[in-house]
Scaffold this active site. Sequence first.
Site, PDB file in Angstrom:
ATOM      1  N   ASP A 131      86.878 -54.750 -10.201  1.00 45.55           N
ATOM      2  CA  ASP A 131      86.484 -53.530  -9.366  1.00 45.55           C
ATOM      3  C   ASP A 131      85.947 -52.444 -10.158  1.00 45.55           C
ATOM      4  OD1 ASP A 131      85.551 -52.410  -6.910  1.00 45.55           O
ATOM      5  OD2 ASP A 131      87.482 -52.701  -5.955  1.00 45.55           O
TER       6      ASP A 131
HETATM    7  C1  NOJ Z   1      84.758 -50.446  -4.729  1.00 48.40           C
HETATM    8  C2  NOJ Z   1      85.156 -51.372  -3.722  1.00 48.40           C
HETATM    9  O1  NOJ Z   1      86.699 -51.650  -3.643  1.00 48.40           O
HETATM   10  C3  NOJ Z   1      84.777 -52.845  -3.505  1.00 48.40           C
HETATM   11  O2  NOJ Z   1      85.205 -53.619  -2.515  1.00 48.40           O
HETATM   12  C4  NOJ Z   1      83.236 -52.792  -3.859  1.00 48.40           C
HETATM   13  O3  NOJ Z   1      82.468 -54.060  -3.639  1.00 48.40           O
HETATM   14  C5  NOJ Z   1      82.605 -51.936  -5.012  1.00 48.40           C
HETATM   15  N1  NOJ Z   1      83.395 -50.791  -4.914  1.00 48.40           N
HETATM   16  C6  NOJ Z   1      81.050 -52.014  -5.315  1.00 48.40           C
HETATM   17  O4  NOJ Z   1      80.549 -51.094  -4.642  1.00 48.40           O
END
Ligand code: NOJ
Length: 743
Positions: free
Chosen positions: A293
């Site tokens: 993430d």
């Molecule tokens: C953080 C989030 O937790 C995740 O769900 C998301 O896909 C990513 N950012 C990218 O934006």
Amino acid sequence: MNSTQLHRRDVMKAGALLAASAWGPVAIAKSTRDHSARIRDLIGRMTLPEKIGQMNQIAGGRQKALNSRLDEGMMNRVRRGEMGSFLHVAGAEPLRKLQKVAVEESRLGIPLLFAMDVIHGYRTILPVPLALAASWDPAMMEQAAALAAEEARAAGLHWTFTPMVDVARDARWGRVVEGAGEDAYLGSRMAEAQVRGIEGGDPSAPGRMLSCTKHFVGYGAVAGGRDYDSADLTDRALHEVYLPPFHAAIRAGTGSFMTAFNDVAGVPMTAHEDLVRGQLRGRWGYQGLIVSDWNAIRELMNHGVVATPAEAAALALRAGVDMDMASGTYIEHLAAAVAADATLLPLVDEAVGRILAVKARLGLFDDPYGFGDARRAAAPLARTKAREMATRSIVLLRNEGAVLPLKPGTKVALIGALADDASSAIGSWRARGRPEDAVTLRTALPQASYDPGTDPAAAARIAGAADVVLLAIGEDFDLSGEARSRSDITLPGKQQALVDAIRATGKPIVAILMNGRPLALEKALAGIPAVLETWFLGIESGPAIAEILTGKTSPAGRLPMGMPRVTGQLPMTYAHVPSGRPANPDLAIDSARYRDVDVGPLFPFGHGLSYSRFDYGALAIEQRGDAAVVSVAVTNAGERSAEEVVQLYVRDPVASVARPVRELRGFHRLSLRAGEQRTLRFTLTHAQLALWKAGKWVIEPGVFEVMVGSSSADIRARGRFAIAEGGEGTAPAAAIATVVSVS
Ligand code: NOJ
């Protein structure tokens, strides 16, 4: 060696690193096979910096300013092979140009992967995921995901960070809006539906793209519902509740996974070798791409499990994370880590192999420009589908005295700012959706006298002149989503005062809830005869709600997550274990409850009313080999066509460990004309009753209870059957789908 193992070995040998699972081969797109030699050859020719470049995903823009960072400096990095993927980019033309630089001007010409969070629509914004889950209609969920993929692909995107399959039992967590609620079985069905909708078995095919199942794992179990916090999970909860939807997504063919921000019992998921490399890759045989993430590799230092970015890079790679989203830790520090420890190099090669296999599977080695379609991108919004999905996601929670549907000619007042908040209608993730595309409830009900409710006295005057008051209350879009946890999930702002003022008019009220999470509304809804849960329904919000209010359509959505009475009841689930002193309404008896609030939720999991009535016959249970076939006749006993969500729950009343008081193991959204009767047959296999114990799925012999009804708290028919001989299951019990036939 069984055929699965054989198959997997062959696939690995062929270099197609994307392919087998513990239950059999996952469909491999033809292009992957064709390109396995090319992938091997490429890896052989790549320098270490070029390999690490493939493992680097960088934001090409900010969420609200796509492509804003694609300047000449960025292009030079692409030319040098420093990126494998961009996120927060879109647009058929700009992405075509960017791809051209990668393909024609970098040494090896490897195409880039373009990614974005396309969560519930790209241009046509549909209901938020929690609302779509409230349809209890996986086929519709699949259509929603397919529509989003089609539009996103036309904008040149290859990869969406969907589905979020985190089971969540604490509505304080703001991200419940992105998931399918509190249940592992419903969550598994919605997970596989989304994967099918996005990838359709072949993400290179027209209209399809690559899915990313997230966040692996335990993110929905963060302490106190605080986003990013720690998840202290038992092994049983992990396997029985939190892991099953991920397993279901693999079976449906998901091409990638994202690791979660949180730690599980002290081990950050970005560095969790046992769960990522051990469980996901090893014991589940998953060979697809795994991305971290956002910035999570660097944040391993904040977790306190490494001291330097180079250590963070090494730890994440060892855990099985192939691609670094946005932290730049791999690109800046992995080479140093490899120099210090040569055993990391084969892991780098494996990660790069998986990234290239995904690119091959998407067909990018055949046609790097195959995804953008400016003509399709200019097509009109899919309003008819959006409205149908929105209508099917609405849940009628209360309807005393049949206030709804509104009688023709009723003079209505519409009160509350949310009724005219187009921005909230489209929810938190909105990709390229625009508030101005959303039709609000106010626009859909021009005949109603409207007041935003900012001044309760003025609103009460308008309400007092009407026959029925439609009161839109809840939270705006920015109160749920990432980093939007709340300690108190009653009505925010001054809405309670507004409710009190409207209630004082004595007029019949229909509360229209708009929110991204179940709210704690016992006090707010006291004395209000009708309540509709409408979530954030997307661009056709208003017309969909109007269809239900006027009775054009009978509501049939069901809560995918129970609504608490007060925030202090959280976390909460219908599938709790019984305890030695089960909650008792009688306060004179010491039991598992709070003294200052009634037992149980305000509205339970699976709850939802209809404008019709349904009768259930008795259960017939027939044992067939390792399955029990449960049949029940359901009749529409009312005067109009309507739909009913028939739900099947099980319980193991005596087992070696305490089992949940009930667990969903089957459901079907059934459409019946007035007076019509149908028989549903649920084929429940013994493996679906297994419990997780000492590292295995154990089927314990004994008697099992089956309950069929209209919600987890409205059971209409019961039965029992016995399993004579125990055994072992191979998959998480809740991940296995129950076959339902209707005759
Ligand atoms: C953080 C989030 O937790 C995740 O769900 C998301 O896909 C990513 N950012 C990218 O934006």
